[in-house]
Structures are given as C-alpha cells and as structure tokens.
Design an enzyme around this catalytic site. Sequence first.
Site, PDB file in Angstrom:
ATOM      1  N   ILE A 161       0.718  -1.197   0.070  1.00  0.00           N
ATOM      2  CA  ILE A 161      -0.129   0.087  -0.263  1.00  0.00           C
ATOM      3  C   ILE A 161       0.932   1.233   0.053  1.00  0.00           C
ATOM      4  O   ILE A 161       0.656   2.075  -0.857  1.00  0.00           O
ATOM      5  CB  ILE A 161      -0.969  -0.001   1.096  1.00  0.00           C
ATOM      6  CG1 ILE A 161      -1.932  -1.246   1.089  1.00  0.00           C
ATOM      7  CG2 ILE A 161      -1.600   1.265   1.606  1.00  0.00           C
ATOM      8  CD1 ILE A 161      -2.680  -1.297   2.384  1.00  0.00           C
ATOM      9  N   ALA A 240      -4.568   1.696   7.760  1.00  0.00           N
ATOM     10  CA  ALA A 240      -4.014   0.351   8.133  1.00  0.00           C
ATOM     11  C   ALA A 240      -4.877  -0.395   9.243  1.00  0.00           C
ATOM     12  O   ALA A 240      -5.658  -1.367   8.682  1.00  0.00           O
ATOM     13  CB  ALA A 240      -2.622   0.717   9.060  1.00  0.00           C
ATOM     14  N   ARG A 241      -4.730  -0.063  10.622  1.00  0.00           N
ATOM     15  CA  ARG A 241      -5.499  -0.837  11.441  1.00  0.00           C
ATOM     16  C   ARG A 241      -6.018   0.400  12.651  1.00  0.00           C
ATOM     17  O   ARG A 241      -5.179   1.027  12.792  1.00  0.00           O
ATOM     18  CB  ARG A 241      -5.015  -1.853  12.336  1.00  0.00           C
ATOM     19  CG  ARG A 241      -5.259  -3.130  11.302  1.00  0.00           C
ATOM     20  CD  ARG A 241      -6.467  -3.763  11.007  1.00  0.00           C
ATOM     21  NE  ARG A 241      -6.162  -5.113  10.241  1.00  0.00           N
ATOM     22  CZ  ARG A 241      -6.440  -5.238   8.883  1.00  0.00           C
ATOM     23  NH1 ARG A 241      -6.707  -4.005   8.513  1.00  0.00           N
ATOM     24  NH2 ARG A 241      -6.543  -6.456   8.476  1.00  0.00           N
ATOM     25  N   ASP A 265     -10.369   5.274   7.677  1.00  0.00           N
ATOM     26  CA  ASP A 265     -11.071   4.065   7.075  1.00  0.00           C
ATOM     27  C   ASP A 265     -11.038   2.984   7.969  1.00  0.00           C
ATOM     28  O   ASP A 265     -11.876   2.057   7.735  1.00  0.00           O
ATOM     29  CB  ASP A 265     -10.291   3.707   5.933  1.00  0.00           C
ATOM     30  CG  ASP A 265     -11.007   2.534   4.983  1.00  0.00           C
ATOM     31  OD1 ASP A 265     -12.175   3.179   4.855  1.00  0.00           O
ATOM     32  OD2 ASP A 265     -10.394   1.801   4.574  1.00  0.00           O
ATOM     33  N   GLU A 270     -14.702  -1.825  15.320  1.00  0.00           N
ATOM     34  CA  GLU A 270     -15.547  -2.088  13.925  1.00  0.00           C
ATOM     35  C   GLU A 270     -16.478  -3.078  14.184  1.00  0.00           C
ATOM     36  O   GLU A 270     -16.345  -3.858  14.627  1.00  0.00           O
ATOM     37  CB  GLU A 270     -14.439  -2.269  12.958  1.00  0.00           C
ATOM     38  CG  GLU A 270     -13.452  -1.255  12.664  1.00  0.00           C
ATOM     39  CD  GLU A 270     -12.573  -1.449  11.201  1.00  0.00           C
ATOM     40  OE1 GLU A 270     -12.857  -2.359  10.710  1.00  0.00           O
ATOM     41  OE2 GLU A 270     -11.506  -0.685  11.360  1.00  0.00           O
ATOM     42  N   HIS A 289     -14.007   1.135   6.442  1.00  0.00           N
ATOM     43  CA  HIS A 289     -13.189   0.043   6.438  1.00  0.00           C
ATOM     44  C   HIS A 289     -13.641  -0.379   4.708  1.00  0.00           C
ATOM     45  O   HIS A 289     -13.709  -1.510   4.413  1.00  0.00           O
ATOM     46  CB  HIS A 289     -13.197  -1.394   7.040  1.00  0.00           C
ATOM     47  CG  HIS A 289     -11.913  -2.055   7.085  1.00  0.00           C
ATOM     48  ND1 HIS A 289     -11.431  -2.503   8.301  1.00  0.00           N
ATOM     49  CD2 HIS A 289     -11.214  -2.378   6.105  1.00  0.00           C
ATOM     50  CE1 HIS A 289     -10.235  -3.163   8.029  1.00  0.00           C
ATOM     51  NE2 HIS A 289     -10.161  -3.159   6.673  1.00  0.00           N
ATOM     52  N   GLY A 292     -10.296  -0.218   0.384  1.00  0.00           N
ATOM     53  CA  GLY A 292      -9.745  -1.353  -0.547  1.00  0.00           C
ATOM     54  C   GLY A 292     -10.890  -1.746  -1.713  1.00  0.00           C
ATOM     55  O   GLY A 292     -10.233  -2.860  -2.238  1.00  0.00           O
TER      56      GLY A 292
HETATM   57  N1  LIG Z   1      -8.189  -0.372   4.888  1.00  0.00           N
HETATM   58  C1  LIG Z   1      -8.098  -1.760   4.465  1.00  0.00           C
HETATM   59  O1  LIG Z   1      -9.215  -1.930   4.035  1.00  0.00           O
HETATM   60  C2  LIG Z   1      -6.695  -2.266   4.595  1.00  0.00           C
HETATM   61  C3  LIG Z   1      -6.775  -3.403   3.367  1.00  0.00           C
HETATM   62  C4  LIG Z   1      -5.423  -4.111   3.254  1.00  0.00           C
HETATM   63  C5  LIG Z   1      -4.486  -3.958   4.370  1.00  0.00           C
HETATM   64  N2  LIG Z   1      -4.649  -3.093   5.273  1.00  0.00           N
HETATM   65  C6  LIG Z   1      -3.863  -2.901   6.413  1.00  0.00           C
HETATM   66  O2  LIG Z   1      -2.541  -2.212   5.869  1.00  0.00           O
HETATM   67  C7  LIG Z   1      -1.430  -2.965   6.308  1.00  0.00           C
HETATM   68  C8  LIG Z   1      -0.477  -2.704   5.319  1.00  0.00           C
HETATM   69  O3  LIG Z   1      -0.686  -3.564   4.179  1.00  0.00           O
HETATM   70  P1  LIG Z   1       0.339  -3.773   2.909  1.00  0.00           P
HETATM   71  O4  LIG Z   1      -0.335  -4.604   1.895  1.00  0.00           O
HETATM   72  O5  LIG Z   1       0.888  -2.503   2.392  1.00  0.00           O
HETATM   73  O6  LIG Z   1       1.290  -4.640   3.684  1.00  0.00           O
HETATM   74  P2  LIG Z   1       2.798  -5.028   3.413  1.00  0.00           P
HETATM   75  O7  LIG Z   1       3.285  -5.191   2.010  1.00  0.00           O
HETATM   76  O8  LIG Z   1       3.170  -6.496   4.530  1.00  0.00           O
HETATM   77  O9  LIG Z   1       3.791  -3.822   3.977  1.00  0.00           O
HETATM   78  C9  LIG Z   1       3.734  -3.503   5.293  1.00  0.00           C
HETATM   79  C10 LIG Z   1       4.854  -2.241   5.345  1.00  0.00           C
HETATM   80  O10 LIG Z   1       5.059  -2.024   6.995  1.00  0.00           O
HETATM   81  C11 LIG Z   1       6.254  -2.104   7.312  1.00  0.00           C
HETATM   82  N3  LIG Z   1       6.440  -1.983   8.815  1.00  0.00           N
HETATM   83  C12 LIG Z   1       6.369  -3.204   9.468  1.00  0.00           C
HETATM   84  N4  LIG Z   1       6.400  -2.751  10.982  1.00  0.00           N
HETATM   85  C13 LIG Z   1       6.444  -1.719  10.889  1.00  0.00           C
HETATM   86  C14 LIG Z   1       6.804  -0.627  11.988  1.00  0.00           C
HETATM   87  N5  LIG Z   1       7.011  -0.887  13.090  1.00  0.00           N
HETATM   88  N6  LIG Z   1       6.926   0.576  11.710  1.00  0.00           N
HETATM   89  C15 LIG Z   1       6.935   1.167  10.462  1.00  0.00           C
HETATM   90  N7  LIG Z   1       6.476   0.389   9.312  1.00  0.00           N
HETATM   91  C16 LIG Z   1       6.456  -0.851   9.645  1.00  0.00           C
HETATM   92  C17 LIG Z   1       6.755  -3.041   6.460  1.00  0.00           C
HETATM   93  O11 LIG Z   1       8.415  -2.614   6.635  1.00  0.00           O
HETATM   94  P3  LIG Z   1       9.447  -3.768   6.217  1.00  0.00           P
HETATM   95  O12 LIG Z   1       9.106  -4.338   4.752  1.00  0.00           O
HETATM   96  O13 LIG Z   1      10.951  -3.165   6.139  1.00  0.00           O
HETATM   97  O14 LIG Z   1       9.174  -4.979   7.269  1.00  0.00           O
HETATM   98  C18 LIG Z   1       6.426  -2.836   5.140  1.00  0.00           C
HETATM   99  O15 LIG Z   1       6.983  -1.965   4.342  1.00  0.00           O
HETATM  100  C19 LIG Z   1      -2.048  -4.316   6.723  1.00  0.00           C
HETATM  101  O16 LIG Z   1      -1.026  -5.053   7.653  1.00  0.00           O
HETATM  102  C20 LIG Z   1      -3.382  -4.219   6.947  1.00  0.00           C
HETATM  103  O17 LIG Z   1      -3.432  -4.323   8.396  1.00  0.00           O
HETATM  104  C21 LIG Z   1      -6.033  -2.317   5.430  1.00  0.00           C
END
Ligand SMILES: NC(=O)c1ccc[n+]([C@@H]2O[C@H](COP(=O)([O-])OP(=O)(O)OC[C@H]3O[C@@H](n4cnc5c(N)ncnc54)[C@H](OP(=O)(O)O)[C@@H]3O)[C@@H](O)[C@H]2O)c1
Length: 328
Positions: A161, A240-241, A265, A270, A289, A292
């Site tokens: 994202i 995110a969450r 979002d 929720e 939410h 996406g």
């Molecule tokens: N609103 C919605 O409908 C929706 C939909 C999808 C996802 N989400 C949420 O969005 C989150 C991210 O999704 P994504 O698909 O982008 O996941 P992703 O591809 O796994 O990316 C997560 C990123 O967060 C970084 N990270 C991990 N721990 C961290 C910390 N303590 N501080 C700062 N950055 C940190 C990771 O860094 P590294 O790569 O260096 O480890 C990675 O760059 C999901 O876990 C989910 O909870 C929400």
Amino acid sequence: VDVLLTEVAFARDGGRLTAAAPEVGWLRMEADGRLHRDGVEVARDEAAPEVAWGTGDLFDDGPMRPFLGLVARAPSLRWFASPAAGFDHPFFGDLVRKGIRVTTSHASSPSIAEYVLRAVLDAFQGADQWRRAQADRVWRTHDRHREVAGSTWLVIGLGAIGSEVARRARALGATVIGVRRSPAGNEPVDEVRTPDRVAEVLGRAHAVVLSAPATPATRHLVDAAFLVAMKPRSVLVNVARGDLVDEAALLAALDTGTPGLAVLDVTATEPLPPESPLWTHPAVVVTPHSSGRGLGRFDRAVDEFLDNLARYRRGEPLRSELTLADLP
Ligand SMILES: NC(=O)c1ccc[n+]([C@@H]2O[C@H](COP(=O)([O-])OP(=O)(O)OC[C@H]3O[C@@H](n4cnc5c(N)ncnc54)[C@H](OP(=O)(O)O)[C@@H]3O)[C@@H](O)[C@H]2O)c1
C-alpha cells in the site's frame, strides 16, 4: 491438488482458473457451507483440500465460518491464501505455527492508494466547502487551497500500500518520506527512515499516511506525543488498522488544530459504535473500512493467486508468505 474456494469466486473466475490450472480440482463452498466438486456433493469431513483460496466475498455474507473452520481443521491443508493483507488476528499465527503456509493478499493496494490520494486532495482543496456551497446555491470563490505539488508526505509502512501511495503522491509533485523496518534502497520515495527515526521528520509532513501492520510495535504509534509533533493543519490518513491510533489522544489533538484533519478508514472498534465521538467531530472523516474495495481488486486477486499457485506447484517460494518472524 484440490483447492477450496467459494462458489461466488468460482462463478466469477472459474473460466480463468480452469484455463490456467486444468489439472486442479475445485472444491466449491456454497453460501450455506455445503461443498461440491464437479457437481458432486462432498461431505465436510470428507473434503481434503490441499490449498484454500480465500476471496473477498467471504467478508460479505460469504460462508466465512465454515470456510475458516475447514481451513483450521482439514489435515490435508498445506497452504491458505488469505484474502486479507493484515495478519493481526490470531487465526493466522495459529496456522503458521501448525506448519500451514499462509500468504496474504495485496490486491487492494491500488484501490487504497487512490482512496488516500482522494482523501488528501479533498482535504487540501476543502472539497466539503465546495459541496456545501453548491448545495446552498452560493457562488463563493475559494482562492487559498493547498496543493499536493510541493507538499511533503510521510508514509509509515512502505509495503504494497505505502509504495502505491508514494508513487502516486510523487507523480503529483510531492516529496515523500517513507518509513519501513528494513530499507532495501529501491523504495519509490525521496527519503527513507526506520521506525525509530520518525520523530525527526514528522514535523515536515503536510500529510501522514499510516500503512503499517498492526503489531505490538505499532500499537498506538499515533499517541499524544506523535500528534503534538505533527505540522499544524496537516492531514492524517489511516488505512492500516485502528489499533495504530490512540483515538482519545487524536480527538484531543484535533481540537487544537494539529493535525487539521483525520481521515479514518479503520477504527479501533469496528463497526464504529453510533455513540463514538469520531462520527461527529468536524475534523474527522470516517469511512467503513472500504478503501480497498475498488472494482479492480477481483482480477488482481486472481492474478495474484494463480501466480502463487504456479509457484506452489513448482516448489518455488510463494509471494507474500508469512513467516514466524512476521507474527505479532
Ligand atoms: N483499510 C483496508 O481495507 C486495508 C486493506 C489492506 C490492508 N490493510 C492494512 O494495511 C497494512 C499494510 O498492508 P500492505 O499490503 O501494505 O502490507 P505489506 O506489503 O506487508 O507492508 C507493510 C509495511 O509496513 C512496514 N512495517 C512493519 N512494521 C513497521 C513498523 N513498526 N513501523 C513502520 N513500518 C513498519 C513493513 O516494513 P518492512 O518491509 O521493512 O518490514 C512494510 O513496508 C496491513 O497489515 C493491514 O493491516 C488495510
């Protein structure tokens, strides 16, 4: 290989699935939890899927409970392709610890990134004032709206994202600072920071986007100290969450004008309860939410699953596979 999936997913994408993987058996679950394979009913305790492909329709009145029940109990299961990007629910960790492979889905990322852009553009342009003026039939010129061009964005979480957000914001002329734990040097941003160095850059950001997973390290990342260090009138967007934000501290901070607006979002609880003050705060935008849920997510989810299915069958590493180290 027998793949468990919902009837809804098969009805939509069966053509692509069977063309790409003709030798696979498709074990289809109806809305009421009944299973069939090639039109022949299969008893739940006789089903032996090796792979389960969870799709977004499970969240919308789909057979979530029987589907996940089979995923958790079928001794034959080797891989669960989750429909979600997040893995904060203990269900995922339980599977990984049992030796079942789990992959997350990032098919919604472009939709979420577009939501973030829209949220910031709306905020910078004061779009709600334009809508109100039109509703009142008032020709009122706005001559002071902010531009993304020349603004600075802080994107916390630079995965699927965050990277999509960063590319789009930079295409509009923003400077983007990204935050991730393990910078690789190829991030699509102007500057990268590790999580321990967010405080150094927070005060420069006109927009702060939360796109990191919910883990013990990110719980209440946005607390009173974080909020007071933000730029006055800046925009906070959380896709995110809800767990990443201390909502009581956020409401108090918004009353001071720093940040100027929070677009949420996701919320700690929720669905957001009707009595929550977030619903009515003038500096809060709440969406259920839904960032996406762009229409392109369906086709991208099939692409993602078929790519991983081919890797699985060739014995190659899967994309977006959770490891024990990832788990909260
Ligand atoms: N609103 C919605 O409908 C929706 C939909 C999808 C996802 N989400 C949420 O969005 C989150 C991210 O999704 P994504 O698909 O982008 O996941 P992703 O591809 O796994 O990316 C997560 C990123 O967060 C970084 N990270 C991990 N721990 C961290 C910390 N303590 N501080 C700062 N950055 C940190 C990771 O860094 P590294 O790569 O260096 O480890 C990675 O760059 C999901 O876990 C989910 O909870 C929400």
